[in-house]
Write an enzyme that holds these catalytic residues in place. Structure first.
Site, PDB file in Angstrom:
ATOM      1  N   CYS A 127       0.809  -1.232   0.000  1.00 57.49           N
ATOM      2  CA  CYS A 127       0.000   0.000   0.000  1.00 57.49           C
ATOM      3  C   CYS A 127       0.841   1.281   0.000  1.00 57.49           C
ATOM      4  O   CYS A 127       0.567   2.217  -0.756  1.00 57.49           O
ATOM      5  CB  CYS A 127      -0.945  -0.004   1.197  1.00 57.49           C
ATOM      6  SG  CYS A 127      -0.183  -0.571   2.717  1.00 57.49           S
ATOM      7  N   HIS A 234      -3.001   6.329   4.703  1.00 57.65           N
ATOM      8  CA  HIS A 234      -1.561   6.423   4.949  1.00 57.65           C
ATOM      9  C   HIS A 234      -1.068   7.785   4.439  1.00 57.65           C
ATOM     10  O   HIS A 234      -1.502   8.260   3.382  1.00 57.65           O
ATOM     11  CB  HIS A 234      -0.802   5.346   4.178  1.00 57.65           C
ATOM     12  CG  HIS A 234      -0.984   3.956   4.713  1.00 57.65           C
ATOM     13  ND1 HIS A 234      -1.741   3.647   5.826  1.00 57.65           N
ATOM     14  CD2 HIS A 234      -0.470   2.772   4.260  1.00 57.65           C
ATOM     15  CE1 HIS A 234      -1.688   2.331   6.031  1.00 57.65           C
ATOM     16  NE2 HIS A 234      -0.926   1.784   5.101  1.00 57.65           N
TER      17      HIS A 234
HETATM   18  N1  LIG Z   1      -4.922  -3.473   4.980  1.00 54.21           N
HETATM   19  C1  LIG Z   1      -4.216  -2.845   4.036  1.00 54.21           C
HETATM   20  O1  LIG Z   1      -4.111  -1.602   4.001  1.00 54.21           O
HETATM   21  C2  LIG Z   1      -3.550  -3.651   2.951  1.00 54.21           C
HETATM   22  C3  LIG Z   1      -2.996  -2.962   1.888  1.00 54.21           C
HETATM   23  C4  LIG Z   1      -2.350  -3.692   0.886  1.00 54.21           C
HETATM   24  C5  LIG Z   1      -2.297  -5.053   0.959  1.00 54.21           C
HETATM   25  N2  LIG Z   1      -2.843  -5.699   2.014  1.00 54.21           N
HETATM   26  C6  LIG Z   1      -2.771  -7.159   2.033  1.00 54.21           C
HETATM   27  O2  LIG Z   1      -4.060  -7.665   1.751  1.00 54.21           O
HETATM   28  C7  LIG Z   1      -4.267  -8.888   2.458  1.00 54.21           C
HETATM   29  C8  LIG Z   1      -5.512  -8.762   3.329  1.00 54.21           C
HETATM   30  O3  LIG Z   1      -5.345  -7.692   4.216  1.00 54.21           O
HETATM   31  P1  LIG Z   1      -6.509  -7.175   5.161  1.00 54.21           P
HETATM   32  O4  LIG Z   1      -5.951  -5.959   5.785  1.00 54.21           O
HETATM   33  O5  LIG Z   1      -7.813  -7.091   4.442  1.00 54.21           O
HETATM   34  O6  LIG Z   1      -6.583  -8.367   6.253  1.00 54.21           O
HETATM   35  P2  LIG Z   1      -7.802  -8.795   7.198  1.00 54.21           P
HETATM   36  O7  LIG Z   1      -8.662  -7.626   7.503  1.00 54.21           O
HETATM   37  O8  LIG Z   1      -7.170  -9.514   8.317  1.00 54.21           O
HETATM   38  O9  LIG Z   1      -8.648  -9.812   6.303  1.00 54.21           O
HETATM   39  C9  LIG Z   1      -8.146 -11.091   5.968  1.00 54.21           C
HETATM   40  C10 LIG Z   1      -9.168 -11.814   5.128  1.00 54.21           C
HETATM   41  O10 LIG Z   1      -8.612 -13.074   4.773  1.00 54.21           O
HETATM   42  C11 LIG Z   1      -9.513 -14.091   5.182  1.00 54.21           C
HETATM   43  N3  LIG Z   1      -8.781 -15.291   5.570  1.00 54.21           N
HETATM   44  C12 LIG Z   1      -7.863 -15.427   6.550  1.00 54.21           C
HETATM   45  N4  LIG Z   1      -7.439 -16.708   6.620  1.00 54.21           N
HETATM   46  C13 LIG Z   1      -8.107 -17.379   5.657  1.00 54.21           C
HETATM   47  C14 LIG Z   1      -8.119 -18.734   5.236  1.00 54.21           C
HETATM   48  N5  LIG Z   1      -7.342 -19.670   5.799  1.00 54.21           N
HETATM   49  N6  LIG Z   1      -8.934 -19.082   4.212  1.00 54.21           N
HETATM   50  C15 LIG Z   1      -9.729 -18.164   3.633  1.00 54.21           C
HETATM   51  N7  LIG Z   1      -9.769 -16.856   3.983  1.00 54.21           N
HETATM   52  C16 LIG Z   1      -8.954 -16.487   4.987  1.00 54.21           C
HETATM   53  C17 LIG Z   1     -10.252 -13.511   6.364  1.00 54.21           C
HETATM   54  O11 LIG Z   1     -11.454 -14.229   6.565  1.00 54.21           O
HETATM   55  P3  LIG Z   1     -12.174 -14.345   7.998  1.00 54.21           P
HETATM   56  O12 LIG Z   1     -13.177 -13.225   8.066  1.00 54.21           O
HETATM   57  O13 LIG Z   1     -12.837 -15.663   7.914  1.00 54.21           O
HETATM   58  O14 LIG Z   1     -11.123 -14.236   9.049  1.00 54.21           O
HETATM   59  C18 LIG Z   1     -10.480 -12.094   5.841  1.00 54.21           C
HETATM   60  O15 LIG Z   1     -11.543 -12.083   4.924  1.00 54.21           O
HETATM   61  C19 LIG Z   1      -2.978  -9.126   3.246  1.00 54.21           C
HETATM   62  O16 LIG Z   1      -2.144  -9.952   2.487  1.00 54.21           O
HETATM   63  C20 LIG Z   1      -2.384  -7.760   3.364  1.00 54.21           C
HETATM   64  O17 LIG Z   1      -0.989  -7.799   3.530  1.00 54.21           O
HETATM   65  C21 LIG Z   1      -3.485  -5.038   3.016  1.00 54.21           C
END
Ligand SMILES: NC(=O)c1ccc[n+]([C@@H]2O[C@H](COP(=O)([O-])OP(=O)(O)OC[C@H]3O[C@@H](n4cnc5c(N)ncnc54)[C@H](OP(=O)(O)O)[C@@H]3O)[C@@H](O)[C@H]2O)c1
Length: 331
Positions: A127, A234
């Site tokens: 990001c 950010h």
């Molecule tokens: N947040 C940011 O600003 C941002 C920016 C760029 C990239 N990212 C990347 O994007 C990804 C997601 O980030 P996030 O911030 O959205 O994380 P998050 O809020 O923790 O969401 C994670 C998601 O993945 C699902 N998940 C986790 N374990 C799983 C499994 N074993 N099988 C299927 N689904 C699963 C979760 O489902 P449940 O609801 O069932 O737990 C939830 O829907 C990460 O790789 C992160 O590094 C994030």
């Protein structure tokens, strides 16, 4: 068009649903996946309540045009290759494939041409890297960046829904750091991810991904990444140096402004101003000398830094790989 979102219940996944909803794409079927924890939840898409299903290997055999992954590296490493086998394109938000030389790392406004004729997995960059490069890529095109010194001010939503929830608990007076290494409410933390050779994981991402996206191994990036008690958005304080002399401050501003989906303003822009927005904002532009300038860059990390970039990859891929008639039928 058949689309699937893996990690749909997450901080980024929910934004993917929202961003997709506001495109003009005809989405015939949208399937949402998460872990067992969230299976059975329902999320709204264009007025319809869609069920969240538990992710499993066999779901991809249903055949999707596009699969968007936002469920972390471990899930991506296991499931994205399976999804790619059955789908047109898989767009992954995690860091799992970003530095794989065979996999394009794409910010569509900058290097979207890599999607022409491509099929398989595409990586969505980190990001902080996305918004920094959207602010700087036209300067690189015109004056060639040689050094970037950047300090980030990264919101708690960058750590997903668990990060938001820990921050909210601490605002309520419960201080039990689990997601963040120190108390984040009323505080700032100068460490995001583990240290390797004195440099944090988040800082390594900014260094290496910048070089890959701009295709410039000679570019030196010096980041300090910091978590701040902000919910969404950010910010970055950037000082950059160029190989060729910048003509004038007016030209500097015009060059940054020429970036697609970039807004240069004399207003003071803060994270609360940009939450829910799909543009990258640049203000406080200063030309220190002909080779050195400064800027303040702000964007919604969940959208510009993740969901919006992923959906823009999808749209760019579609427009580059379908004939005009086919695009019209799909939109
Ligand atoms: N947040 C940011 O600003 C941002 C920016 C760029 C990239 N990212 C990347 O994007 C990804 C997601 O980030 P996030 O911030 O959205 O994380 P998050 O809020 O923790 O969401 C994670 C998601 O993945 C699902 N998940 C986790 N374990 C799983 C499994 N074993 N099988 C299927 N689904 C699963 C979760 O489902 P449940 O609801 O069932 O737990 C939830 O829907 C990460 O790789 C992160 O590094 C994030």
């Amino acid at each position: 068009m058949r689309i699937a979102i893996v990690g749909a219940t997450g901080a980024v996944g929910r934004n993917m649903v929202a961003v997709l909803e506001n495109t003009e794409l005809t989405v015939d079927e949208l399937h949402l996946f998460a872990s067992e924890r969230s299976a059975g939840q329902r999320l709204s898409f264009r007025g319809v309540e869609l069920p969240v299903e538990k992710l499993a290997e066999d779901v991809f055999a249903r055949g999707y045009d596009y699969v968007l992954f936002s469920a972390g590296s471990d899930v991506a490493k296991h499931f994205a290759p399976i999804a790619a086998h059955y789908s047109n394109l898989v767009i992954d938000n995690s860091s799992a494939f970003r530095m794989d030389p065979a996999i394009p790392l794409v910010v569509p406004e900058i290097n979207g041409h890599l999607l022409r004729g491509y099929r398989g997995i595409v990586a969505n960059p980190n990001c902080s890297t996305i918004q920094m490069l959207l602010a700087l890529y036209r300067i690189h095109d015109r004056y060639q960046l040689s050094e970037i010194f950047v300090s980030t001010y990264q919101s708690v939503s960058g750590a997903g829904y668990k990060g938001i929830s820990e921050y909210e608990q601490q605002l309520g007076g419960v201080y039990e750091p689990r997601v963040f290494v120190k108390q984040i409410a009323h505080n700032v933390i100068p460490l995001i991810g583990d240290l390797r050779d004195d440099i944090s994981q988040e800082e390594w991402k900014m260094i290496n991904e910048t070089r890959k996206i701009l295709n410039s191994r000679a570019l030196n990036v010096y980041p300090t990444t910091v978590r701040v008690p902000v919910r969404i958005g950010h910010s970055e304080a950037i000082i950059a140096r160029t190989l060729f002399p910048i003509m004038s401050k007016a030209d500097l501003i015009e060059t940054i402004s020429s970036g697609e989906n970039v807004v240069v303003t004399e207003d003071i822009v803060t994270p609360v101003d940009v939450a829910g927005n799909d543009l990258t904002y640049v203000c406080r532009i200063r030309l220190f000398d002909a080779h050195t300038f400064g800027a303040w860059v702000v964007a919604d990390n969940l959208r510009v830094g993740a969901a919006t970039n992923a959906v823009r990859i999808l749209l760019k891929h579609l427009s580059l790989n379908l004939s005009r008639n086919q695009v019209m039928q799909s939109c």
